[in-house]
Design a protein around this motif. Sequence first.
Motif, PDB file in Angstrom:
ATOM      1  N   ARG A  21       9.639  25.834  53.110  1.00  0.00           N
ATOM      2  CA  ARG A  21      10.466  25.547  53.888  1.00  0.00           C
ATOM      3  C   ARG A  21      10.540  23.978  53.641  1.00  0.00           C
ATOM      4  O   ARG A  21      10.705  23.023  55.058  1.00  0.00           O
ATOM      5  CB  ARG A  21       9.986  25.999  55.562  1.00  0.00           C
ATOM      6  CG  ARG A  21      10.547  27.048  56.210  1.00  0.00           C
ATOM      7  CD  ARG A  21      10.164  27.664  57.479  1.00  0.00           C
ATOM      8  NE  ARG A  21       8.878  27.838  57.547  1.00  0.00           N
ATOM      9  CZ  ARG A  21       7.438  28.467  57.623  1.00  0.00           C
ATOM     10  NH1 ARG A  21       8.427  29.279  57.242  1.00  0.00           N
ATOM     11  NH2 ARG A  21       6.354  28.211  57.951  1.00  0.00           N
ATOM     12  N   LEU A  22       9.766  23.304  53.007  1.00  0.00           N
ATOM     13  CA  LEU A  22       9.531  21.776  52.736  1.00  0.00           C
ATOM     14  C   LEU A  22      11.065  21.389  52.421  1.00  0.00           C
ATOM     15  O   LEU A  22      11.068  21.957  51.850  1.00  0.00           O
ATOM     16  CB  LEU A  22       7.967  21.426  51.879  1.00  0.00           C
ATOM     17  CG  LEU A  22       6.325  21.882  52.707  1.00  0.00           C
ATOM     18  CD1 LEU A  22       5.502  22.214  51.398  1.00  0.00           C
ATOM     19  CD2 LEU A  22       6.052  21.070  53.598  1.00  0.00           C
ATOM     20  N   SER A  23      11.082  20.060  52.754  1.00  0.00           N
ATOM     21  CA  SER A  23      11.723  18.997  52.839  1.00  0.00           C
ATOM     22  C   SER A  23      11.537  18.577  51.332  1.00  0.00           C
ATOM     23  O   SER A  23      10.408  18.817  50.945  1.00  0.00           O
ATOM     24  CB  SER A  23      11.852  17.749  53.836  1.00  0.00           C
ATOM     25  OG  SER A  23      10.730  17.204  53.825  1.00  0.00           O
ATOM     26  N   VAL A  24      12.449  18.089  50.975  1.00  0.00           N
ATOM     27  CA  VAL A  24      12.565  17.968  49.237  1.00  0.00           C
ATOM     28  C   VAL A  24      11.075  16.425  49.234  1.00  0.00           C
ATOM     29  O   VAL A  24      10.145  16.667  48.201  1.00  0.00           O
ATOM     30  CB  VAL A  24      13.736  17.555  48.823  1.00  0.00           C
ATOM     31  CG1 VAL A  24      13.435  17.049  47.202  1.00  0.00           C
ATOM     32  CG2 VAL A  24      14.978  18.510  48.503  1.00  0.00           C
ATOM     33  N   PRO A  25      11.184  15.478  49.924  1.00  0.00           N
ATOM     34  CA  PRO A  25       9.729  14.404  49.615  1.00  0.00           C
ATOM     35  C   PRO A  25       8.699  14.959  49.902  1.00  0.00           C
ATOM     36  O   PRO A  25       7.971  14.915  50.006  1.00  0.00           O
ATOM     37  CB  PRO A  25      11.161  13.314  51.118  1.00  0.00           C
ATOM     38  CG  PRO A  25      12.315  13.425  50.554  1.00  0.00           C
ATOM     39  CD  PRO A  25      12.423  15.139  50.947  1.00  0.00           C
ATOM     40  N   VAL A  26       9.394  15.764  50.902  1.00  0.00           N
ATOM     41  CA  VAL A  26       8.234  16.376  51.181  1.00  0.00           C
ATOM     42  C   VAL A  26       6.728  17.415  49.742  1.00  0.00           C
ATOM     43  O   VAL A  26       5.433  17.247  49.777  1.00  0.00           O
ATOM     44  CB  VAL A  26       7.277  17.718  52.190  1.00  0.00           C
ATOM     45  CG1 VAL A  26       6.072  17.740  52.730  1.00  0.00           C
ATOM     46  CG2 VAL A  26       7.682  16.063  54.180  1.00  0.00           C
ATOM     47  N   ARG A  27       7.766  18.043  49.412  1.00  0.00           N
ATOM     48  CA  ARG A  27       7.384  18.788  48.729  1.00  0.00           C
ATOM     49  C   ARG A  27       7.147  18.477  47.182  1.00  0.00           C
ATOM     50  O   ARG A  27       6.332  18.687  46.620  1.00  0.00           O
ATOM     51  CB  ARG A  27       8.996  19.711  47.846  1.00  0.00           C
ATOM     52  CG  ARG A  27       8.580  20.509  47.171  1.00  0.00           C
ATOM     53  CD  ARG A  27       9.569  22.015  46.611  1.00  0.00           C
ATOM     54  NE  ARG A  27       9.576  22.532  47.745  1.00  0.00           N
ATOM     55  CZ  ARG A  27      10.092  23.665  47.832  1.00  0.00           C
ATOM     56  NH1 ARG A  27      10.525  24.400  46.521  1.00  0.00           N
ATOM     57  NH2 ARG A  27      10.632  24.650  48.622  1.00  0.00           N
ATOM     58  N   TYR A  80      -0.458  26.171  43.453  1.00  0.00           N
ATOM     59  CA  TYR A  80      -0.289  26.813  42.660  1.00  0.00           C
ATOM     60  C   TYR A  80       0.938  26.936  42.782  1.00  0.00           C
ATOM     61  O   TYR A  80       1.728  27.002  41.840  1.00  0.00           O
ATOM     62  CB  TYR A  80      -0.558  28.676  42.708  1.00  0.00           C
ATOM     63  CG  TYR A  80      -1.911  29.468  41.976  1.00  0.00           C
ATOM     64  CD1 TYR A  80      -1.592  29.739  40.795  1.00  0.00           C
ATOM     65  CD2 TYR A  80      -2.793  28.666  42.144  1.00  0.00           C
ATOM     66  CE1 TYR A  80      -2.234  29.422  40.103  1.00  0.00           C
ATOM     67  CE2 TYR A  80      -4.002  29.889  41.403  1.00  0.00           C
ATOM     68  CZ  TYR A  80      -3.824  30.189  40.156  1.00  0.00           C
ATOM     69  OH  TYR A  80      -4.530  30.470  39.611  1.00  0.00           O
ATOM     70  N   LEU A  81       1.645  27.082  43.924  1.00  0.00           N
ATOM     71  CA  LEU A  81       3.282  27.142  44.295  1.00  0.00           C
ATOM     72  C   LEU A  81       4.010  25.520  43.323  1.00  0.00           C
ATOM     73  O   LEU A  81       4.598  25.646  42.951  1.00  0.00           O
ATOM     74  CB  LEU A  81       3.628  27.411  45.926  1.00  0.00           C
ATOM     75  CG  LEU A  81       2.810  28.575  46.297  1.00  0.00           C
ATOM     76  CD1 LEU A  81       3.116  29.169  48.152  1.00  0.00           C
ATOM     77  CD2 LEU A  81       4.272  29.849  45.744  1.00  0.00           C
ATOM     78  N   ALA A  82       3.052  24.808  44.004  1.00  0.00           N
ATOM     79  CA  ALA A  82       3.628  23.326  43.760  1.00  0.00           C
ATOM     80  C   ALA A  82       3.820  22.754  42.603  1.00  0.00           C
ATOM     81  O   ALA A  82       4.939  21.865  41.854  1.00  0.00           O
ATOM     82  CB  ALA A  82       3.009  22.182  44.414  1.00  0.00           C
ATOM     83  N   THR A  83       2.413  23.280  41.541  1.00  0.00           N
ATOM     84  CA  THR A  83       2.525  22.703  40.453  1.00  0.00           C
ATOM     85  C   THR A  83       3.525  24.581  39.236  1.00  0.00           C
ATOM     86  O   THR A  83       3.397  24.040  37.999  1.00  0.00           O
ATOM     87  CB  THR A  83       1.387  23.159  39.400  1.00  0.00           C
ATOM     88  OG1 THR A  83       0.460  24.457  40.409  1.00  0.00           O
ATOM     89  CG2 THR A  83       0.609  21.690  40.091  1.00  0.00           C
ATOM     90  N   ASP A  84       4.056  25.377  40.154  1.00  0.00           N
ATOM     91  CA  ASP A  84       5.066  26.813  39.474  1.00  0.00           C
ATOM     92  C   ASP A  84       4.142  27.578  38.496  1.00  0.00           C
ATOM     93  O   ASP A  84       4.493  27.737  37.450  1.00  0.00           O
ATOM     94  CB  ASP A  84       5.785  25.508  38.547  1.00  0.00           C
ATOM     95  CG  ASP A  84       7.024  26.946  38.597  1.00  0.00           C
ATOM     96  OD1 ASP A  84       7.354  27.605  39.356  1.00  0.00           O
ATOM     97  OD2 ASP A  84       7.802  26.754  37.761  1.00  0.00           O
ATOM     98  N   LYS A  85       2.870  27.394  38.909  1.00  0.00           N
ATOM     99  CA  LYS A  85       2.026  28.080  38.301  1.00  0.00           C
ATOM    100  C   LYS A  85       2.091  29.967  38.743  1.00  0.00           C
ATOM    101  O   LYS A  85       1.946  29.864  39.546  1.00  0.00           O
ATOM    102  CB  LYS A  85       0.593  27.684  38.492  1.00  0.00           C
ATOM    103  CG  LYS A  85      -0.739  28.344  37.965  1.00  0.00           C
ATOM    104  CD  LYS A  85      -1.823  27.768  36.444  1.00  0.00           C
ATOM    105  CE  LYS A  85      -1.902  28.606  35.646  1.00  0.00           C
ATOM    106  NZ  LYS A  85      -2.058  28.297  34.512  1.00  0.00           N
ATOM    107  N   PRO A  86       1.573  30.350  37.485  1.00  0.00           N
ATOM    108  CA  PRO A  86       1.938  31.913  37.697  1.00  0.00           C
ATOM    109  C   PRO A  86       0.533  32.501  38.576  1.00  0.00           C
ATOM    110  O   PRO A  86      -0.154  31.953  38.293  1.00  0.00           O
ATOM    111  CB  PRO A  86       1.932  32.769  36.152  1.00  0.00           C
ATOM    112  CG  PRO A  86       2.852  31.527  35.090  1.00  0.00           C
ATOM    113  CD  PRO A  86       1.991  30.439  36.028  1.00  0.00           C
ATOM    114  N   LEU A  87       0.940  32.859  39.360  1.00  0.00           N
ATOM    115  CA  LEU A  87      -0.265  33.753  40.430  1.00  0.00           C
ATOM    116  C   LEU A  87      -0.931  34.431  39.651  1.00  0.00           C
ATOM    117  O   LEU A  87      -0.175  35.478  39.781  1.00  0.00           O
ATOM    118  CB  LEU A  87       0.507  34.277  41.652  1.00  0.00           C
ATOM    119  CG  LEU A  87      -1.002  33.882  42.695  1.00  0.00           C
ATOM    120  CD1 LEU A  87      -1.919  32.821  42.591  1.00  0.00           C
ATOM    121  CD2 LEU A  87      -0.225  34.526  44.365  1.00  0.00           C
TER     122      LEU A  87
END
Length: 164
Positions: A21-27, A80-87
């Motif tokens: 749900r984060l906006s692009v700038p916040v993400r 993990y999510l922000a760096t697209d690292k597999p969990l």
Amino acid sequence: MTGWNNEWQEAVSRVTAAFERLSVPVRRNLETLATQMAAHKEGMQQLVSGVDAAAHCAGCGGACCVKGKYHFSAVDLLVYLATDKPLFAPRFDNGLCPFLGEPECLIPAGYRPFNCITFNCDLIEDQLAREDVSRFYRMEQELVARYAAIRGLFPARSMDGPLL
């Protein structure tokens, strides 16, 4: 064990939904903060690696890891999510820390929970030079601020505490 797996999946889904749900700038800001946090934790791990911390941990069987449980936080998952690292998949069936694999932690150093990356037993800390001990604890305080910065991107208290 099914209960823990269900709780884990629900918590991961809740945090993932907040992330999406984060906006692009916040993400983008979160991505930067997450990358910096992972690098910071890796630096902390490298500092103790200089005194062969892994050998000390292997020597005692990783007693602190065996006793530690559920320190993985919402912020840790956001990294993990922000760096697209597999969990990783926790092991709730091992009777130990669910993040303890064979023969080592399932979580790479840069992604480990705060308690896991900041704890040094006496065997390790006694091997560090005094200036390295001081540096490590300064890095720990910086890490506290990094966690706060990431939590600050979300509504108050929504990303506090452990995931489970």
